[in-house]
Design an enzyme around this catalytic site. Structure first.
Site, short mmCIF file in Angstrom:
data_model
loop_
_atom_site.label_atom_id
_atom_site.label_comp_id
_atom_site.label_asym_id
_atom_site.label_seq_id
_atom_site.Cartn_x
_atom_site.Cartn_y
_atom_site.Cartn_z
N PHE A 79 0.84 -1.21 0.00
CA PHE A 79 0.00 0.00 0.00
C PHE A 79 0.87 1.26 0.00
O PHE A 79 0.41 2.33 -0.38
CB PHE A 79 -0.96 -0.02 1.19
CG PHE A 79 -0.48 0.71 2.42
CD1 PHE A 79 -0.77 2.06 2.61
CD2 PHE A 79 0.26 0.05 3.40
CE1 PHE A 79 -0.34 2.73 3.74
CE2 PHE A 79 0.69 0.72 4.53
CZ PHE A 79 0.39 2.06 4.70
N LYS A 80 2.14 1.11 0.38
CA LYS A 80 3.04 2.26 0.39
C LYS A 80 3.24 2.86 -1.01
O LYS A 80 3.66 4.01 -1.15
CB LYS A 80 4.40 1.87 0.97
CG LYS A 80 4.33 1.15 2.33
CD LYS A 80 3.87 2.07 3.43
CE LYS A 80 3.71 1.36 4.76
NZ LYS A 80 4.94 0.94 5.39
#
Length: 361
Positions: free
Chosen positions: A111-112
């Site tokens: 998700f980064k």
């Protein structure tokens, strides 16, 4: 809009300057000196837009020194060009009682990527805007996901270099392989003996070492960060809270003005803090649920008002949540108290004793 330190050193910067600096001179984190407000018409207007267009609208509320064209260009380079394997970028999987915001469609499946595909573009644009001549060296501490996403995002980006520090035995085998096999002429990876908190504390110590930074500056190098202590890393995350609400509205699951809750797995407190910013801007949020694992320092803090990292550290199957010093909590404390001196005192206590107490209220 200017950006100021959570610890109150009277340093004021534009968003471009704050993104380049990463951390304030006094060790505090940059926060906007005022929080923009949006109305329901703004939110309803997002339903007809692509993720890139939604991002440009939300980012424009905070990056007031960037032109609309600069923001649009940054967003397109970050989320376009087939980098994400879903055209929606952050699709919402709507089920009967709960919906799942899918943030794993980026190039590293973390998700980064949502922030770390955009941060390099914002930083590169900021360097041009401010006329910065120095080479910018990005220092990153990672518990796994951030490292690869940052390396991929900054790979061969002009005028930047990046070094990632990861706990030697604190990331998964896949995460380690992703990092140590990273391609690019401007990337480096180093293992640290210790856990993520040790790596993060080390990076913060480097930033705070004025003598060392002066020597780097003489050599034409400035330090910055790609961790969520950097405002340019945090602000892209605000977007997907608005995007999720817009998708629910578009699907007819909710009506304009209905409140929704978000449950967020939490480590360094950046992701859920972005939700807090969305709430403060005017997004109808009922509750932000801070989900912890056995490293539940945040659960205890939100229950008791006492932050205490003097406890056993557990290695779990969720290394990105295996954190006992949640840096972004400092920003929340500032916004809740509006008292930089008090925040500085709490952070000093955390550094010296490993704990602080904000009181039950």
């Amino acid at each position: 809009m200017n950006y100021i330190s959570t610890r109150g050193n009277n340093q004021k910067m534009t968003s471009a300057q704050a993104i380049i600096a990463g951390l304030a001179d006094d060790g505090g984190l940059f926060v906007p000196d005022e929080l923009p407000q949006v109305d329901m018409e703004f939110i309803k207007g997002l339903t007809k837009l692509s993720y890139q267009e939604r991002a440009a609208r939300v980012l424009g509320c905070f990056l007031t020194d960037y032109t609309d064209e600069e923001i649009k260009g940054c967003v397109e380079r970050a989320y376009g060009g087939g980098k994400f394997d879903d055209a929606a970028v952050a699709p919402l999987n709507i089920m009967e009682d709960v919906s799942v915001l899918e943030l794993w469609h980026g190039p590293t499946s973390a998700f980064k990527d949502m922030a770390l595909q955009l941060l390099p573009q914002l930083l590169s644009t900021a360097l041009k805007k401010t006329g910065e001549k120095n080479q910018v060296l990005i220092l990153v501490a990672t518990s796994g996901d951030t490292g690869k996403a940052a390396l991929e995002g900054f790979r061969d980006v002009e005028q930047t270099k990046i070094i990632v520090f990861y706990p030697e035995n604190g990331v998964s085998r896949i995460q380690k392989l992703q990092m140590v096999t990273q391609q690019g002429e401007n990337v480096a990876v180093t293992a640290v003996k210790g856990n993520f908190d040790d790596a993060q504390s080390g990076v913060k110590a480097i930033f705070s070492d004025r003598e060392f930074n002066a020597k780097l500056n003489e050599a034409g190098v400035s330090l910055s960060s790609a961790n969520s202590i950097n405002w340019g890393r945090l602000v892209p995350q605000i977007v997907y809270y608005f995007s999720a609400y817009a998708d629910l509205l578009k699907a007819g699951v909710i009506r304009a003005g209905d409140e929704i809750s978000f449950t967020v797995p939490t480590g360094n407190f950046g992701d859920i803090l972005a939700g807090y910013y969305a709430l403060r801007m005017g997004l109808p949020v009922k509750k932000l649920i801070c989900a912890s694992n056995t490293n539940n320092v945040l659960t205890d803090f939100l229950t008791t008002g006492v932050y205490d990292r003097n406890r056993d550290f557990f290695k779990t199957i969720s290394p990105s949540m295996d954190i006992l010093i949640s840096s972004n909590l400092e920003r929340l404390l500032y916004h809740v108290t509006n008292d930089a001196a008090q925040v500085a005192e709490w952070m000093k206590s955390l550094a010296e004793t490993g704990r602080y107490d904000v009181g039950a209220d």
